[in-house]
Design a protein around this motif. Structure first.
Motif, PDB file in Angstrom:
ATOM      1  N   ALA A   1       0.834  -1.211   0.000  1.00 44.83           N
ATOM      2  CA  ALA A   1       0.000   0.000   0.000  1.00 44.83           C
ATOM      3  C   ALA A   1       0.867   1.259   0.000  1.00 44.83           C
ATOM      4  O   ALA A   1       0.534   2.252  -0.665  1.00 44.83           O
ATOM      5  CB  ALA A   1      -0.932  -0.012   1.204  1.00 44.83           C
ATOM      6  N   SER A   2       1.990   1.229   0.733  1.00 42.94           N
ATOM      7  CA  SER A   2       2.855   2.405   0.792  1.00 42.94           C
ATOM      8  C   SER A   2       3.533   2.688  -0.546  1.00 42.94           C
ATOM      9  O   SER A   2       3.940   3.824  -0.813  1.00 42.94           O
ATOM     10  CB  SER A   2       3.925   2.207   1.879  1.00 42.94           C
ATOM     11  OG  SER A   2       4.804   1.147   1.529  1.00 42.94           O
ATOM     12  N   LEU A   3       3.643   1.673  -1.400  1.00 38.96           N
ATOM     13  CA  LEU A   3       4.321   1.830  -2.691  1.00 38.96           C
ATOM     14  C   LEU A   3       3.406   2.300  -3.812  1.00 38.96           C
ATOM     15  O   LEU A   3       3.887   2.766  -4.852  1.00 38.96           O
ATOM     16  CB  LEU A   3       4.959   0.500  -3.106  1.00 38.96           C
ATOM     17  CG  LEU A   3       6.237   0.083  -2.379  1.00 38.96           C
ATOM     18  CD1 LEU A   3       6.596  -1.356  -2.725  1.00 38.96           C
ATOM     19  CD2 LEU A   3       7.382   1.015  -2.720  1.00 38.96           C
ATOM     20  N   VAL A   4       2.108   2.198  -3.619  1.00 42.76           N
ATOM     21  CA  VAL A   4       1.160   2.483  -4.707  1.00 42.76           C
ATOM     22  C   VAL A   4       1.354   3.877  -5.308  1.00 42.76           C
ATOM     23  O   VAL A   4       1.407   4.033  -6.537  1.00 42.76           O
ATOM     24  CB  VAL A   4      -0.289   2.265  -4.231  1.00 42.76           C
ATOM     25  CG1 VAL A   4      -1.280   2.781  -5.278  1.00 42.76           C
ATOM     26  CG2 VAL A   4      -0.540   0.785  -3.968  1.00 42.76           C
ATOM     27  N   PRO A   5       1.450   4.964  -4.503  1.00 47.20           N
ATOM     28  CA  PRO A   5       1.623   6.297  -5.119  1.00 47.20           C
ATOM     29  C   PRO A   5       2.903   6.421  -5.948  1.00 47.20           C
ATOM     30  O   PRO A   5       2.958   7.234  -6.878  1.00 47.20           O
ATOM     31  CB  PRO A   5       1.665   7.239  -3.912  1.00 47.20           C
ATOM     32  CG  PRO A   5       1.051   6.470  -2.790  1.00 47.20           C
ATOM     33  CD  PRO A   5       1.399   5.044  -3.045  1.00 47.20           C
ATOM     34  N   TYR A   6       3.897   5.623  -5.635  1.00 44.73           N
ATOM     35  CA  TYR A   6       5.174   5.719  -6.341  1.00 44.73           C
ATOM     36  C   TYR A   6       5.152   4.930  -7.647  1.00 44.73           C
ATOM     37  O   TYR A   6       5.675   5.398  -8.670  1.00 44.73           O
ATOM     38  CB  TYR A   6       6.307   5.240  -5.431  1.00 44.73           C
ATOM     39  CG  TYR A   6       6.385   6.045  -4.157  1.00 44.73           C
ATOM     40  CD1 TYR A   6       6.951   7.311  -4.160  1.00 44.73           C
ATOM     41  CD2 TYR A   6       5.854   5.561  -2.956  1.00 44.73           C
ATOM     42  CE1 TYR A   6       7.003   8.077  -3.006  1.00 44.73           C
ATOM     43  CE2 TYR A   6       5.902   6.318  -1.794  1.00 44.73           C
ATOM     44  CZ  TYR A   6       6.471   7.578  -1.821  1.00 44.73           C
ATOM     45  OH  TYR A   6       6.509   8.333  -0.677  1.00 44.73           O
ATOM     46  N   VAL A   7       4.557   3.752  -7.644  1.00 41.44           N
ATOM     47  CA  VAL A   7       4.499   2.976  -8.884  1.00 41.44           C
ATOM     48  C   VAL A   7       3.530   3.612  -9.878  1.00 41.44           C
ATOM     49  O   VAL A   7       3.608   3.347 -11.082  1.00 41.44           O
ATOM     50  CB  VAL A   7       4.113   1.502  -8.616  1.00 41.44           C
ATOM     51  CG1 VAL A   7       5.182   0.825  -7.777  1.00 41.44           C
ATOM     52  CG2 VAL A   7       2.739   1.388  -7.958  1.00 41.44           C
ATOM     53  N   ARG A   8       2.638   4.460  -9.394  1.00 37.22           N
ATOM     54  CA  ARG A   8       1.718   5.185 -10.277  1.00 37.22           C
ATOM     55  C   ARG A   8       2.297   6.507 -10.769  1.00 37.22           C
ATOM     56  O   ARG A   8       1.655   7.232 -11.530  1.00 37.22           O
ATOM     57  CB  ARG A   8       0.396   5.437  -9.551  1.00 37.22           C
ATOM     58  CG  ARG A   8      -0.431   4.177  -9.347  1.00 37.22           C
ATOM     59  CD  ARG A   8      -1.707   4.479  -8.596  1.00 37.22           C
ATOM     60  NE  ARG A   8      -2.590   3.303  -8.576  1.00 37.22           N
ATOM     61  CZ  ARG A   8      -3.728   3.242  -7.900  1.00 37.22           C
ATOM     62  NH1 ARG A   8      -4.125   4.284  -7.176  1.00 37.22           N
ATOM     63  NH2 ARG A   8      -4.470   2.143  -7.945  1.00 37.22           N
ATOM     64  N   GLY A   9       3.487   6.850 -10.305  1.00 35.40           N
ATOM     65  CA  GLY A   9       4.124   8.094 -10.740  1.00 35.40           C
ATOM     66  C   GLY A   9       3.580   9.326 -10.073  1.00 35.40           C
ATOM     67  O   GLY A   9       3.832  10.450 -10.532  1.00 35.40           O
ATOM     68  N   GLU A  10       2.854   9.157  -8.974  1.00 34.13           N
ATOM     69  CA  GLU A  10       2.284  10.308  -8.273  1.00 34.13           C
ATOM     70  C   GLU A  10       3.313  10.996  -7.385  1.00 34.13           C
ATOM     71  O   GLU A  10       3.181  12.180  -7.076  1.00 34.13           O
ATOM     72  CB  GLU A  10       1.083   9.864  -7.437  1.00 34.13           C
ATOM     73  CG  GLU A  10      -0.056   9.290  -8.268  1.00 34.13           C
ATOM     74  CD  GLU A  10      -1.113   8.608  -7.426  1.00 34.13           C
ATOM     75  OE1 GLU A  10      -0.976   8.609  -6.177  1.00 34.13           O
ATOM     76  OE2 GLU A  10      -2.092   8.080  -7.995  1.00 34.13           O
ATOM     77  N   ARG A  11       4.317  10.252  -6.943  1.00 34.51           N
ATOM     78  CA  ARG A  11       5.384  10.795  -6.116  1.00 34.51           C
ATOM     79  C   ARG A  11       6.722  10.308  -6.662  1.00 34.51           C
ATOM     80  O   ARG A  11       6.796   9.231  -7.263  1.00 34.51           O
ATOM     81  CB  ARG A  11       5.240  10.347  -4.646  1.00 34.51           C
ATOM     82  CG  ARG A  11       3.959  10.797  -3.971  1.00 34.51           C
ATOM     83  CD  ARG A  11       3.900  10.245  -2.546  1.00 34.51           C
ATOM     84  NE  ARG A  11       2.578  10.366  -1.955  1.00 34.51           N
ATOM     85  CZ  ARG A  11       2.172   9.703  -0.876  1.00 34.51           C
ATOM     86  NH1 ARG A  11       3.000   8.842  -0.286  1.00 34.51           N
ATOM     87  NH2 ARG A  11       0.957   9.868  -0.405  1.00 34.51           N
TER      88      ARG A  11
END
Length: 325
Positions: free
Chosen positions: A133-143
């Protein structure tokens, strides 16, 4: 692999480092976890506040990854695998890369499953997984994802890996980034330089290879900023890192931007800080000279519009011992 580790919860607002750093003109920092392959999540904080919540500008600002590298126990092992553990080192590096790739791909699948369940409650609910769950924003390119990489091969490998997984990425360290400026410019890779005061890492390098690194990136059109890349007690020296770069061909205006506007742009905060403009956070330092010069003194300091006293553990010790006989 500790992507759910968050640096913000470990920040000590009452640490002596906070005042010592800010009285030298540093108002904001990125604080990040260390160790492992995926170290955790960095936070962007102001150096003022009585709690982590008050200090946080962006509590989860970036994911920090130590890009796996080939390390051997001897120089000879690079040329003669029989004399060292080169084969084992390559195997370890490749295994870490594959583990990291799998974790990030699993996080992408986890995010899709969570979205599908949110749209249709009749679907099986995915098991809760705090790491994915903590990785989701990063794999989506949001962060952004910060890759620690110094050697040319590591930097190239990190860029290829990030492009393969469609990550929004930043290179940190960049000791040999000056060797591949064309590649970095072509890929539009931002670099956080941490070596401006370092001695050469190779015995056949010029003495000023690190001092002039920022100028070479700037002349080549590579996006960059300057950082100490160090633990708390040395962050106060940030202006002098930029000052050294200015002494070795980096235009002074560019050196100043490299520790103000450019880091804000790289960390996606240029709409809130990094320059003095209407509507931005009022983090302002007033000095009696060039802030990049070690002889200069900070006279006034504001963080988020609040004027702060120019006292620290260092000034307290100075007052305590200045008249000692």
């Amino acid at each position: 692999m500790n992507p759910n580790a968050s640096a913000i919860v470990a920040v000590n607002p009452h640490s002596a480092y906070v005042n010592v750093t800010r009285v030298n003109g540093v108002t904001s920092v990125v604080t990040m976890p260390l160790g492992g392959v995926i170290s955790g999540q960095a936070a962007f904080i102001n150096l003022d506040g009585t709690s982590q919540r008050e200090m946080a500008v962006v509590p989860q600002a970036a994911l920090v990854i130590n890009f796996p590298r080939v390390t051997t126990t001897s120089f000879d092992a690079l040329f003669n695998p029989q004399q060292g553990n080169l084969t084992e080192a390559i195997t370890t590096r490749d295994r870490q890369l594959e583990q990291m790739r799998k974790v990030l791909q699993d996080a992408e699948a986890y995010g899709r499953a969570q979205d599908a369940y949110a749209r249709d409650k009749s679907l099986p609910r995915p098991d809760q997984n705090i790491m994915l769950a903590s990785l989701v924003p990063y794999v989506r390119g949001e962060r952004p994802v910060i890759f620690r990489a110094n050697r040319e091969a590591e930097i190239r490998g990190a860029v290829r890996f990030a492009e393969e997984l469609r990550l929004k990425f930043i290179i940190m360290g960049g000791n040999e980034a000056w060797k591949i400026t064309g590649f970095l410019r072509e890929k539009n890779v931002p670099v956080i330089l941490t070596n401006a005061l370092d001695l050469p890492s190779r015995e056949d390098d010029a003495y000023d290879v690190n001092y002039a690194s920022a100028a070479k990136l700037q002349q080549a059109g590579v996006r960059f900023c300057i950082s100490t890349g160090s633990s708390g007690q040395f962050v106060r020296n940030l202006p002098f890192y930029a000052g050294m770069s200015a002494a070795f061909d980096l235009p002074r205006a560019e050196a100043l931007k490299a520790i103000t506007l450019y880091p804000a742009q790289i960390m996606n905060l240029a709409d809130r800080m990094g320059s003095i403009e209407v509507g931005k956070m009022a983090n302002i330092v007033i000095t009696d000279g060039d802030i990049l010069d070690a002889r200069t003194h900070v006279r006034h300091l504001f963080i988020a519009g609040r004027r702060l006293p120019l006292t620290s553990r260092h000034t307290e010790l100075y007052e305590q011992f200045k008249n000692r006989r």
